[in-house]
Each structure stands twice: as C-alpha cells, then as structure tokens.
Design an enzyme around this catalytic site. Structure first.
Site, short mmCIF file in Angstrom:
data_model
loop_
_atom_site.label_atom_id
_atom_site.label_comp_id
_atom_site.label_asym_id
_atom_site.label_seq_id
_atom_site.Cartn_x
_atom_site.Cartn_y
_atom_site.Cartn_z
CD GLU A 167 36.63 16.09 71.33
OE1 GLU A 167 36.44 16.49 72.49
OE2 GLU A 167 37.59 16.48 70.63
CD GLU A 357 38.15 19.03 67.75
OE1 GLU A 357 38.85 19.10 68.78
OE2 GLU A 357 36.91 19.08 67.76
O1 IFM Z 1 38.36 23.02 72.40
C1 IFM Z 1 38.21 21.64 72.39
C2 IFM Z 1 37.09 21.24 71.45
O2 IFM Z 1 35.89 21.81 71.84
C3 IFM Z 1 36.93 19.74 71.42
N1 IFM Z 1 38.17 19.07 71.21
C4 IFM Z 1 39.31 19.47 71.99
C5 IFM Z 1 39.49 20.97 71.92
C6 IFM Z 1 40.70 21.40 72.76
O3 IFM Z 1 40.49 21.10 74.09
#
Ligand code: IFM
Length: 446
Positions: A167, A357
């Site tokens: 990210e 994710e």
């Molecule tokens: O927990 C985070 C993760 O570290 C990165 N992506 C989003 C998730 C939820 O906020």
C-alpha cells in the site's frame, strides 16, 4: 453463505493475509525499534497509545497459527517480513533470530502445502532510518534493496510470490500528508518525496529479487472508490483529484512510467529533482498486480479559508449514508469490481490480478460457538460476488486473500477493531475461530 471454491475457475487461489508488526509481537526476538513504536508513544496518535509489542504473540505461536491456516483450507498465505526484525538498525548487523523465524515460517507453510506469499515492507520502518529522513530520503531505495537482499538470500528460493511494499498510498500520503500513520507528518514536500521514493524502492527491490532468480514478483496497491458527495462541479472535481491521488498515481508510475496530471498539478513543485529519470527503475517488469480494497469515500470541494481558496487538493471528506464497519468505513462491494475492471482496462491488460486484501472489522461483542459474525460472512460473500462479476467480464483475477487471519493491531485504532476470521482474546492470547472461519473452511474444503 460463501460461494464455493467450485464456483471459481480451476486454479483460483484463496488465501489469508497478515502483517509482521500487527501480529508477531515486536518486543520479542531481537527486533529493533520502529517508527511505529515512536508514533504510538506520542500522545494522541494511537488509541490507548497501544503498540505492537505483544500483538498476537505470533512469534511464539507460529505452529498453532499455521495449523489454523491449514484447517481453513487456504492455498496461500500472505505475510510480511519486518525490516527491523531482520536488520534492527535498518542496515548493517543482521538479527539471525529474525532470519531463523522467517525461515521457520516459510518451511512451516510448505510442510502444510501452503504457498508462501511475502511482502517486504508493511510499515514498520526501523527508527534509525526514520532519523535519517525515512521515506523522504532518496537513499531509502538502496537501504531497502540491501534489506531485500539479506532476507531473500535466505528465504527467496522457497517463496511462491513476493511484493516489495504494501500500500504505497498509506506509506506516503496517509503518513506524510494526513499525518494519520507513522511518522505522522503533515507536509506536502515530504509527501511528494515519499510518494516517489516508495516507488523507487519498489523498483530497486524488484531488481534485487530478479537478480536472485526469484519469480512471480508483483506490487500491491490499495484503492478506495472516490465518489462526489453531491452533484456540484466542485464535488465532482474533488472526487476526480482524490481518485487520481489514491487510485492512479502509484499504478500509473509502476505500469506506465508517468504520474497523472491531476496529481502533478499539486505535487510537481515538491517532487525531488530529476524524478522523471527514475522510471526505468520504477517500471521493472512485474508478474502480477495486487489490489487491497475495503470501502468508498465521498468528497466535496474544500471551503475557502478567510476568503482564500483552499490549498491543493482542496477537498473534504463527507460522511456517507451506507452501512459502516467498525472502522466507520462504508460497505460498498461494487467498488471492487469497478477497480478490477479499471485496472485491467487502463493499466495491466493480461497481467494476473489478485485481490490481496479484503475484509471487515467488527467490534468485540461476539458470542456463540463458533463466535457469531454474520456481518463478516455477508461482507465476504458480497465482495466475492463482485470478483465473480469481474471474472465473467474477462478480468484475469487469479486469487483472493481475506484480511485477516487473526484479530490484530489495527495501527492508529489500536486493538479495538477486529478484522480476524479468528478472535484473539487480548488477555490470554488464546485463539477462537469465528463463524466466518467455519464458513471459509466449508467453502474451500467441500
Ligand atoms: O490492517 C490494515 C493492513 O495493515 C493494511 N490494509 C488495510 C488493513 C485494514 O485497515
């Protein structure tokens, strides 16, 4: 009810994702201090000033957690390695306990028939490097390349896939412009530099891993659907600018070797000199692209301040009307298929796409055996339906990872929001599978 494995193309992979600082227990095993420890120790930054010192104590419960992955029927596990655990000072002396741990993790996955998918940076920058300017300092690209070499020389031969940085938007914009994550800056020059250097580091790490003979290398970007809060031109423009910053800047840099005009309008003056010459490194060929998706945001034009126009990007976030998760994030599954089709159409073509994710946070009011979390099952089901929709339109989606295996340290929100398929009792650290875990197990094993 979740769709079954058989409702997806043969070979479609299902996985769970976690990250090092959020679960390992950073105080153990010889890891060095990170900028998240510093950020959390500063009053007001993190709920309850909580940090990742203990987290889920995954370091000492590795086998139990790997057994849970196996019991769920996951094909692949996306984890991250901690820079400060491998190199406590960021450079120089290696913490052999750290390398040993990641080797046990990778071997433990392979013994259980699970593919290891590694991420090299999921936000815990060693404090010593933060002292030197962290992501603002161009040298970070080479520090990161050196760290990549150390960890991947040890485990790279057994890794199924790897991505350098989780990210880039969070690493740069959220942390240097909004000040919401470590190092907590609110500075446009720092942000522009971090946005560019994070991509340079991505490119350098990719070069190193290719040099080591590793295959299946990718990049993981997070995206949020940006919608106008109303029908005004100002709101439409605000959503367009935020969409460019969040959803196009990094993908465009990596796949096209250029930055969107809408972002350069505000950022070009702050980018480091010679930024245009770095795209040969940034656009290293990749084998897949990852999308982390959770929600949408509504935007409007920022009001003038004492008759002065608001400074770029001149946008404000407006609360949306949809049902929300414990993160106060709207549930908007349609955004997932929007981004999957947009990525293929505008950037990545035939390149495999993974949803790296997706998941939702609830609060702790769970009861029953297994612990009841119908909202999570509905959330996952609705988002998997959007993945199926994208597949039907010919988007090459090859896999889907749930965030997250375990309840964990949710950064500035501390330990209250719970994203796990498995409930973690913060007093005992015992693990209790939720109903969503059983639903996944049925969907994957039937
Ligand atoms: O927990 C985070 C993760 O570290 C990165 N992506 C989003 C998730 C939820 O906020």
């Amino acid at each position: 009810m979740l769709p079954h494995r058989s409702d997806f193309p043969t070979g479609f992979l299902f996985g769970a994702a976690t990250s090092a600082y959020q679960i390992e227990g950073h105080a153990a095993g010889g890891a060095g201090r990170t900028h998240w420890d510093d950020f959390a120790a500063t009053p007001g930054n993190v709920a309850g000033a909580e940090n990742g010192a203990i987290a889920c104590d995954h370091l000492h419960r590795l086998d139990e957690d790997l057994d849970l992955l196996k019991a769920a029927g996951f094909d692949v596990y996306r984890f991250s390695t901690s820079w400060a655990r491998v190199l406590p000072e960021g450079r120089g002396t290696v913490n052999t306990q750290g390398l040993d741990f990641y080797e046990r993790l990778v071997d433990g996955l392979l013994e259980r028939g699970i593919k290891p998918a590694a991420t090299l940076y999921h936000w815990e920058l060693p404090s010593t490097l933060s002292d030197l300017g962290g992501w603002r300092n161009r040298d970070i690209a080479n520090w990161f390349a050196d760290y990549t070499d150390v960890i991947m020389s040890r485990i790279g031969d057994r890794i199924w896939s790897a991505a350098p940085i989780n990210e880039p938007w969070c690493v740069s914009w959220l942390s240097h412009f909004e000040g919401a994550h470590a190092p907590g800056l609110r500075d446009i020059r720092a942000t522009a530099r971090a946005m560019h250097h994070v991509l340079l580091a991505h490119g350098r790490a990719t070069q190193v891993m290719r040099g080591l003979g590793m295959k299946n290398l990718g990049a993981v970007c997070n995206m949020e659907f940006a919608a106008p809060a109303n029908t005004s031109d100002g709101a439409r423009e605000a959503a367009r600018v935020q969409d460019a910053i969040y959803n196009h800047f990094f993908l465009s840099g990596i796949t096209k070797g250029c930055y969107p005009e809408e972002v350069l309008n505000g950022m070009e003056a702050h980018l480091p000199e010679g930024w245009q010459n770095d795209f040969d490194i940034i656009t290293q060929p990749i084998d897949w692209i990852g999308l982390n998706y959770y929600t949408r945001k509504l935007y409007d034009a920022a009001p003038t301040v004492e008759n002065h126009p608001a400074p770029w990007p001149a946008t404000v976030e407006v609360e949306g009307p949809l049902p929300k998760t414990a993160m106060n994030w709207e549930v908007y599954p349609q955004g997932l298929s929007h981004f999957l089709t947009m990525m293929q159409r505008d950037y990545t073509g035939d390149l495999p796409i993974y949803v790296t994710e997706n998941g939702m946070a609830g609060m702790s009011e769970l009861s029953g055996d297994p612990l009841s979390d119908p909202d999570r099952i509905a959330y996952l089901s609705d988002h998997l339906a959007e993945v199926q929709g994208a597949l039907d339109q010919g988007v090459p989606v090859k896999g889907y990872f749930v965030w997250s295996l375990l309840d964990n340290y949710e950064w500035a929100m501390g330990y209250a929001p719970r994203f796990g398929l498995i409930h973690v009792d913060w007093a005992t650290l015992n693990r209790y599978p939720k109903a969503s875990f059983s639903a996944i197990r049925e969907a994957l094993n039937s």
